[in-house]
Scaffold this active site. Structure first.
Site, mmCIF file in Angstrom:
data_model
loop_
_atom_site.group_PDB
_atom_site.id
_atom_site.type_symbol
_atom_site.label_atom_id
_atom_site.label_comp_id
_atom_site.label_asym_id
_atom_site.label_seq_id
_atom_site.Cartn_x
_atom_site.Cartn_y
_atom_site.Cartn_z
ATOM 1 N N THR A 72 0.833 -1.210 0.000
ATOM 2 C CA THR A 72 0.000 0.000 0.000
ATOM 3 C C THR A 72 0.863 1.254 0.000
ATOM 4 O O THR A 72 0.595 2.213 -0.737
ATOM 5 C CB THR A 72 -0.936 0.000 1.222
ATOM 6 O OG1 THR A 72 -1.881 -1.073 1.084
ATOM 7 C CG2 THR A 72 -1.704 1.311 1.333
ATOM 8 N N ASN A 147 -5.774 -10.251 -7.198
ATOM 9 C CA ASN A 147 -5.831 -10.909 -5.895
ATOM 10 C C ASN A 147 -7.053 -11.789 -5.720
ATOM 11 O O ASN A 147 -7.031 -12.745 -4.939
ATOM 12 C CB ASN A 147 -5.803 -9.856 -4.778
ATOM 13 C CG ASN A 147 -6.806 -8.739 -4.999
ATOM 14 O OD1 ASN A 147 -6.742 -8.027 -5.999
ATOM 15 N ND2 ASN A 147 -7.731 -8.580 -4.073
ATOM 16 N N GLN A 175 0.671 -9.722 -5.693
ATOM 17 C CA GLN A 175 0.206 -11.109 -5.727
ATOM 18 C C GLN A 175 1.045 -11.995 -6.645
ATOM 19 O O GLN A 175 0.842 -13.205 -6.672
ATOM 20 C CB GLN A 175 -1.260 -11.164 -6.184
ATOM 21 C CG GLN A 175 -2.243 -10.627 -5.172
ATOM 22 C CD GLN A 175 -2.404 -11.515 -3.951
ATOM 23 O OE1 GLN A 175 -1.936 -12.652 -3.921
ATOM 24 N NE2 GLN A 175 -3.053 -10.999 -2.926
ATOM 25 N N HIS A 197 4.342 -9.913 2.819
ATOM 26 C CA HIS A 197 3.480 -10.923 3.443
ATOM 27 C C HIS A 197 2.678 -11.750 2.445
ATOM 28 O O HIS A 197 1.929 -12.640 2.833
ATOM 29 C CB HIS A 197 2.555 -10.283 4.484
ATOM 30 C CG HIS A 197 1.370 -9.572 3.910
ATOM 31 N ND1 HIS A 197 0.092 -10.075 4.015
ATOM 32 C CD2 HIS A 197 1.268 -8.403 3.254
ATOM 33 C CE1 HIS A 197 -0.753 -9.229 3.445
ATOM 34 N NE2 HIS A 197 -0.071 -8.215 2.974
ATOM 35 N N THR A 233 14.578 4.941 9.990
ATOM 36 C CA THR A 233 15.510 3.864 10.327
ATOM 37 C C THR A 233 14.971 2.533 9.817
ATOM 38 O O THR A 233 13.811 2.194 10.023
ATOM 39 C CB THR A 233 15.720 3.800 11.847
ATOM 40 O OG1 THR A 233 16.220 5.066 12.298
ATOM 41 C CG2 THR A 233 16.720 2.708 12.214
ATOM 42 N N CYS A 320 -22.083 -9.386 2.644
ATOM 43 C CA CYS A 320 -23.433 -9.122 3.130
ATOM 44 C C CYS A 320 -23.390 -7.857 3.976
ATOM 45 O O CYS A 320 -22.641 -7.790 4.956
ATOM 46 C CB CYS A 320 -23.937 -10.305 3.949
ATOM 47 S SG CYS A 320 -25.554 -10.032 4.697
#
Length: 375
Positions: A72, A147, A175, A197, A233, A320
């Protein structure tokens, strides 16, 4: 009942080799890489090695890699660090929110935003991108792999068609990197986003490939780290983990083939269970670890409820909200029939997934559809 995880596109487990690579930097090797003493030099070597490993994975030069906290941040850095009022940018209708939302914010500030449609396979037509280009177009940002449905976009073909245009090209490859071969030379892009990740490193670390220095303005100002593009850093443990995760992908051809076989086993077994379903983007080029399945006349929330009772983790392609059922924006852009779209579940697997896990997934899905969701 053993928990089964089939949501690798949301996040991967941190690989044990990655954990081991990180641990020393939480304890003995705690130095700041900006310092010239022994502890600082140890940390600097770790940063340099991580940068070299990640560059090697995507066929880049080490000085073209800029570390960030996540995909992001990398995406926002490209859009907000490049575009100015009056510039035009083009994105696709199926981009991740970390592209779409900053693009919409920039549109409020005078950026002209154009959104290219996709076909029923979830693919972009490169000629449509070419047709949207004007002399004010500054950036084209097209994700490499989606994704949700796993479609792999023809980014190299798009860059080839735009070669004569004065346009910069970015691809969100969060991805894709670590799942399929990604080569920035072959792709021809100016910027490429990486997420740790999604490739067995921890959450909170990512990177940006930038072909030429000085193309972007920094969003933050400080100590001058990352050639002053992204000061702060360095997070040494996480960078060491990202570098080790990049080296995991040295067996990508073999591992990709294994994951593709797992997918064939899954979809064949699902047909035997015999719920009514479609595989979204079935005939498109897709990631080897991703299948977005639309179950006819079911709601994704109900299927997920059954999966939770059976210790299965996956993601829905529909949501939903109160009494309203809504397909994801990706499925809507693809023109998916709500009969299947509202019952869409994304299954994604990875390095830790075995053939036995697929068999057990099918056994539990059979119970869910024939018992838990029996109509």
């Amino acid at each position: 009942m053993k928990p089964l995880y089939f949501d690798y596109n949301a996040t991967t487990p941190v690989h044990e080799d990655v954990v081991q690579a990180m641990l020393p930097f939480f304890t003995d090797q705690f130095g700041n890489p900006g310092c010239g003493h022994m502890h600082g030099l140890e940390a600097r070597r770790a940063v340099d090695q991580a940068r070299q490993s990640l560059a090697g994975l995507i066929n880049a030069q080490a000085d073209q890699i800029y570390f960030t906290s996540c995909a992001t941040e990398s995406n926002n850095l490209v859009l907000s660090g490049l575009l100015e009022s009056g510039d035009e940018m083009i994105i696709s209708a199926i981009e991740h929110p970390s592209i779409l939302q900053p693009a919409l914010e920039l549109a409020k500030k005078g950026i002209v935003l154009k959104i290219a449609p996709v076909n029923k396979k979830g693919l972009i037509d490169p000629d449509q991108i070419l047709g949207l280009i004007t002399d004010k177009t500054r950036l084209v940002s097209i994700m490499l792999a989606n994704n949700e449905v796993g479609t792999i976009q023809p980014v190299a073909e798009i860059t080839s068609k735009l070669k004569s245009k004065n346009v910069l090209i970015h691809t969100d490859a969060a991805q894709a990197v670590g799942k399929i071969k990604v080569d920035v030379v072959q792709l021809g892009v100016d910027f490429l986003t990486i997420a740790g990740h999604k490739m067995y490193a921890p959450k909170g670390v990512g990177a940006l490939f930038m072909r030429e220095p000085g193309l972007l303005k920094p969003l933050l100002y400080g100590g001058g780290q990352e050639n002053a593009l992204r000061p702060g850093t360095e997070n040494i443990p996480y960078l060491a983990g990202l570098g080790r995760a990049a080296r995991l992908a040295e067996d990508l051809d073999q591992e990709g083939a294994r994951q593709l076989t797992l997918g064939k086993t899954f979809i064949t077994g699902l047909a035997r269970i015999n719920p009514e379903f479609v595989l979204h983007a079935q005939n498109a080029s897709r990631l080897p670890n991703t299948m977005s399945v639309g179950f006819g006349n079911y709601l994704a929330g109900d299927i997920l409820s059954g999966m939770i009772t059976c210790n299965l983790s996956a993601s829905a392609g529909a949501a939903c909200h109160g009494n309203t059922q809504k397909m994801s924006s990706v499925l809507e852009a693809m023109g998916v029939d709500p009969y299947y779209g509202l019952g869409t579940i994304r299954f994604s697997w990875g390095r830790m997934t075995s053939e036995k896990d697929i068999d057990e997934l099918l056994n539990r899905l059979e119970y869910i559809f024939k018992t838990f969701l029996q109509k």
